[in-house]
Scaffold this active site. Structure first.
Site, PDB file in Angstrom:
ATOM      1  N   LYS A 150       0.878  -1.214  -0.049  1.00 37.12           N
ATOM      2  CA  LYS A 150      -0.015   0.057  -0.091  1.00 37.12           C
ATOM      3  C   LYS A 150       0.756   1.143  -0.002  1.00 37.12           C
ATOM      4  O   LYS A 150       1.964   1.107   0.649  1.00 37.12           O
ATOM      5  CB  LYS A 150      -0.791   0.093   1.349  1.00 37.12           C
ATOM      6  CG  LYS A 150      -1.755  -1.278   1.285  1.00 37.12           C
ATOM      7  CD  LYS A 150      -2.908  -1.315   0.354  1.00 37.12           C
ATOM      8  CE  LYS A 150      -3.863  -2.674   0.500  1.00 37.12           C
ATOM      9  NZ  LYS A 150      -4.977  -2.375  -0.228  1.00 37.12           N
ATOM     10  N   LYS A 176       1.775  -9.772  -3.252  1.00 34.07           N
ATOM     11  CA  LYS A 176       0.468  -9.636  -3.985  1.00 34.07           C
ATOM     12  C   LYS A 176       0.497  -8.384  -4.480  1.00 34.07           C
ATOM     13  O   LYS A 176       0.446  -7.381  -3.844  1.00 34.07           O
ATOM     14  CB  LYS A 176      -0.652 -10.168  -3.380  1.00 34.07           C
ATOM     15  CG  LYS A 176      -1.934 -10.072  -4.039  1.00 34.07           C
ATOM     16  CD  LYS A 176      -3.186 -10.218  -2.926  1.00 34.07           C
ATOM     17  CE  LYS A 176      -4.438  -9.740  -3.520  1.00 34.07           C
ATOM     18  NZ  LYS A 176      -4.426  -8.374  -3.815  1.00 34.07           N
ATOM     19  N   ASP A 178      -2.064  -5.434  -6.017  1.00 35.93           N
ATOM     20  CA  ASP A 178      -3.606  -5.062  -5.752  1.00 35.93           C
ATOM     21  C   ASP A 178      -4.195  -5.083  -7.089  1.00 35.93           C
ATOM     22  O   ASP A 178      -3.719  -5.249  -8.208  1.00 35.93           O
ATOM     23  CB  ASP A 178      -3.560  -3.684  -5.210  1.00 35.93           C
ATOM     24  CG  ASP A 178      -4.511  -3.631  -4.001  1.00 35.93           C
ATOM     25  OD1 ASP A 178      -5.122  -4.525  -3.818  1.00 35.93           O
ATOM     26  OD2 ASP A 178      -3.961  -3.002  -3.100  1.00 35.93           O
ATOM     27  N   GLU A 179      -5.447  -5.121  -6.912  1.00 37.94           N
ATOM     28  CA  GLU A 179      -6.243  -5.319  -7.948  1.00 37.94           C
ATOM     29  C   GLU A 179      -6.433  -4.439  -9.040  1.00 37.94           C
ATOM     30  O   GLU A 179      -6.772  -4.767 -10.281  1.00 37.94           O
ATOM     31  CB  GLU A 179      -7.816  -5.744  -7.496  1.00 37.94           C
ATOM     32  CG  GLU A 179      -8.757  -4.390  -7.003  1.00 37.94           C
ATOM     33  CD  GLU A 179      -8.100  -4.096  -5.577  1.00 37.94           C
ATOM     34  OE1 GLU A 179      -7.450  -4.860  -4.761  1.00 37.94           O
ATOM     35  OE2 GLU A 179      -8.814  -2.753  -5.251  1.00 37.94           O
ATOM     36  N   HIS A 268      -8.604 -12.834  -7.754  1.00 39.27           N
ATOM     37  CA  HIS A 268      -9.039 -11.661  -6.960  1.00 39.27           C
ATOM     38  C   HIS A 268     -10.514 -11.479  -7.493  1.00 39.27           C
ATOM     39  O   HIS A 268     -10.679 -11.621  -8.688  1.00 39.27           O
ATOM     40  CB  HIS A 268      -8.250 -10.392  -6.962  1.00 39.27           C
ATOM     41  CG  HIS A 268      -8.477  -9.217  -6.143  1.00 39.27           C
ATOM     42  ND1 HIS A 268      -9.644  -8.668  -6.205  1.00 39.27           N
ATOM     43  CD2 HIS A 268      -7.602  -8.878  -5.224  1.00 39.27           C
ATOM     44  CE1 HIS A 268      -9.452  -7.882  -5.224  1.00 39.27           C
ATOM     45  NE2 HIS A 268      -8.354  -8.004  -4.547  1.00 39.27           N
ATOM     46  N   LYS A 309     -12.728  -5.689   6.826  1.00 39.57           N
ATOM     47  CA  LYS A 309     -13.270  -4.291   6.870  1.00 39.57           C
ATOM     48  C   LYS A 309     -14.486  -4.341   5.531  1.00 39.57           C
ATOM     49  O   LYS A 309     -15.112  -3.114   5.365  1.00 39.57           O
ATOM     50  CB  LYS A 309     -12.039  -3.501   5.888  1.00 39.57           C
ATOM     51  CG  LYS A 309     -11.388  -3.902   4.505  1.00 39.57           C
ATOM     52  CD  LYS A 309     -10.467  -2.989   4.053  1.00 39.57           C
ATOM     53  CE  LYS A 309     -10.096  -3.236   2.698  1.00 39.57           C
ATOM     54  NZ  LYS A 309      -9.045  -2.804   2.277  1.00 39.57           N
TER      55      LYS A 309
HETATM   56  O1  LIG Z   1      -6.290  -4.947  -1.151  1.00 40.60           O
HETATM   57  C1  LIG Z   1      -6.987  -5.721  -0.418  1.00 40.60           C
HETATM   58  C2  LIG Z   1      -6.894  -5.907   1.040  1.00 40.60           C
HETATM   59  O2  LIG Z   1      -6.055  -4.937   1.347  1.00 40.60           O
HETATM   60  P1  LIG Z   1      -5.941  -4.745   3.080  1.00 40.60           P
HETATM   61  O3  LIG Z   1      -5.320  -5.869   3.838  1.00 40.60           O
HETATM   62  O4  LIG Z   1      -5.164  -3.467   3.275  1.00 40.60           O
HETATM   63  O5  LIG Z   1      -7.352  -4.428   3.942  1.00 40.60           O
HETATM   64  C3  LIG Z   1      -7.939  -6.392  -1.009  1.00 40.60           C
HETATM   65  O6  LIG Z   1      -8.242  -6.150  -2.356  1.00 40.60           O
HETATM   66  C4  LIG Z   1      -9.143  -6.882  -0.667  1.00 40.60           C
HETATM   67  O7  LIG Z   1      -8.780  -7.943   0.343  1.00 40.60           O
HETATM   68  C5  LIG Z   1     -10.255  -7.281  -1.324  1.00 40.60           C
HETATM   69  O8  LIG Z   1     -11.329  -7.908  -0.378  1.00 40.60           O
HETATM   70  P2  LIG Z   1     -11.761  -9.367  -0.666  1.00 40.60           P
HETATM   71  O9  LIG Z   1     -10.751 -10.312  -0.322  1.00 40.60           O
HETATM   72  O10 LIG Z   1     -12.958  -9.543   0.335  1.00 40.60           O
HETATM   73  O11 LIG Z   1     -12.274  -9.782  -1.820  1.00 40.60           O
HETATM   74 MG   LIG Z   2      -6.842  -4.887  -2.826  1.00 36.28          MG
END
Ligand SMILES: O=C(COP(=O)(O)O)[C@H](O)[C@H](O)COP(=O)(O)O
Ligand SMILES: [Mg+2]
Length: 414
Positions: A150, A176, A178-179, A268, A309
């Site tokens: 992040k 990993k 991010d999306e 993802h 979250k």
């Molecule tokens: O970036 C993150 C988590 O970041 P952080 O750990 O800072 O919250 C993922 O994209 C989320 O997990 C997606 O949600 P899900 O896993 O529910 O699809």
């Molecule tokens: Mg993410």
């Protein structure tokens, strides 16, 4: 004569092992009975339409049958001949297609599917599933761990790879993406792949542990295939695909290519909530997870059992489904991610079991002493859980964990 809606409702019908059975929750339109709406669901999702037809008798009956109505829940049996083998878009154009927008219902949700063997066997399923822990990392007794740097986009390639290195040497298994990080000017895909795998090699030398990288290949299908080839050529073990935004057709094509290279797929699920968030409409995460398993992802985000979250559905029930016997198809490793930090792990692992991947972003990079300390805290919390040591006892031994617990406690973030 011709086919009418009534032909799609038969409460005496008993589904056979050759039927795909779907459970829907429906809210009939004002003035329409549940029976009338339910027969329209079976009709429009198989071979019917709004008018009684005069097209003649020369056709194969691919009609579905609503065979059960229980309050707002209905069950529909589809003959497997309706479905093209191995074509997930075509399946969804039936069971989650026009019916999602038809006026006969105010809302409709595909809750669950029972997949017959003839349909399941036309899909590859996961190449590894949860055996990816053993195959890639040589571990079978603990959850594997991942971290997403992040801020989620904007880090330079060098900074991104360095965050990965710090996390790897702190004890995390997987870096990993991010999306929404793919191939942007601030962090190009090709550079990120090369630099990250180079630092991965350094981290492996330093720790003596296997490390790996979930690089996001999401793009148009041809570009995804090129990226898959590049990851394999440079010695990666995994690719990550945003399976909802890329689409099932793209995923299926990627799955064919990853098999050639022996690569695993991390799925993802960004955008899943457009389908599954409203409890009375859309497609449940449970069904999206089923489709993901058929199409062959090895790891899939399935939520955090209410501890993270993001709004969740039934993480535990979905994980059970991903692990259940499915005519010999491999299982899928559930990924718990989204707002997690070390203090949540005991409750989370109680709910999910240890055959999972635990992913922390902010819960590592928000550690007051930085990424490496955050990774140490995560790993010590995981190791303590597996050894049967309480997290507070573990924190006595590992100051990084004590700092994380001091900062976040055991609170669920919002
Ligand atoms: O970036 C993150 C988590 O970041 P952080 O750990 O800072 O919250 C993922 O994209 C989320 O997990 C997606 O949600 P899900 O896993 O529910 O699809
Ligand atoms: Mg993410």
């Amino acid at each position: 004569m011709g086919i009418t809606y009534e032909d799609f409702l038969d409460l005496d019908y008993e589904p056979t092992s050759e039927d795909l059975v779907c459970t829907f929750r429906i809210d009939p339109a004002t003035g329409m009975s549940t029976e009338a709406a339910a027969s329209r669901v079976a009709s429009e999702s198989s071979n019917g339409t709004w008018a009684a037809l005069q097209t003649g008798a020369d056709f194969t009956d691919m009609g579905a049958t609503t065979f059960a109505i229980d309050g707002d829940s209905i069950q529909v049996a589809y003959p497997t001949g309706l479905f093209e083998p191995g074509n997930m878009p075509q399946v969804l154009s039936c069971i989650a297609g026009n019916i999602m927008g038809m006026k006969a219902v105010d809302s409709i949700r595909l809750m669950d599917c029972e997949w017959p063997e003839s349909v399941v066997s036309s899909y590859p399923g996961p190449l590894y599933g949860s055996s990816v822990r053993e195959e890639v990392f040589g571990v079978s007794d603990r959850p594997i761990t991942a971290t997403v740097p992040k801020p989620k986009v904007g880090l330079s390639t060098a900074a991104h790879a360095q965050v990965g290195y710090d996390a790897w040497v702190g004890g995390v298994d997987l870096l990993k993406d991010d999306e929404n990080l793919t191939d942007q000017a601030f962090n190009p895909f090709a550079d990120r792949l090369t630099e990250s795998l180079s630092l991965r090699d350094d981290a492996e030398d330093e720790t003596g542990e296997k490390k790996s990288y979930l690089i996001n290949v999401t793009a148009d299908t041809q570009t995804m295939l090129d990226r898959v080839d590049e990851v394999a050529a440079q010695g990666g073990e995994y690719v990550m695909v945003d399976i909802i935004t890329a689409g099932w057709a793209g995923l299926q094509t990627v799955r064919e290519r990853t098999e050639k290279h022996g690569l695993a797929i991390h799925a993802h699920r960004a955008m899943h909530a457009a389908f599954d968030r409203l409890p009375t409409h859309g497609v449940s995460m449970r069904v999206l997870a089923q489709i993901s398993r058929l199409c062959g992802v090895d790891q899939l985000h399935t939520g955090t059992a209410g501890l993270g979250k993001l709004a969740n559905e039934d993480t535990v029930g979905i994980n059970d489904w991903l692990r259940r016997d499915l005519y010999g198809a491999n299982d899928v490793l559930p990924v718990a991610s989204g707002g997690l930090h070390p203090g949540l792990l005991p409750d989370l692992l109680d709910a999910t079991g240890t055959n999972v991947c635990i992913q922390l972003g902010g819960g590592i990079h928000g550690h007051p002493d930085g990424t490496k300390a955050g990774a140490v805290a995560l790993r010590s919390a995981i190791d303590a859980y597996v050894e049967g040591t309480s997290i507070t006892e573990a924190a006595d031994e590992t100051p990084e964990l004590a700092v994380a617990l001091d900062k976040w406690g055991t609170e669920t973030p919002r």
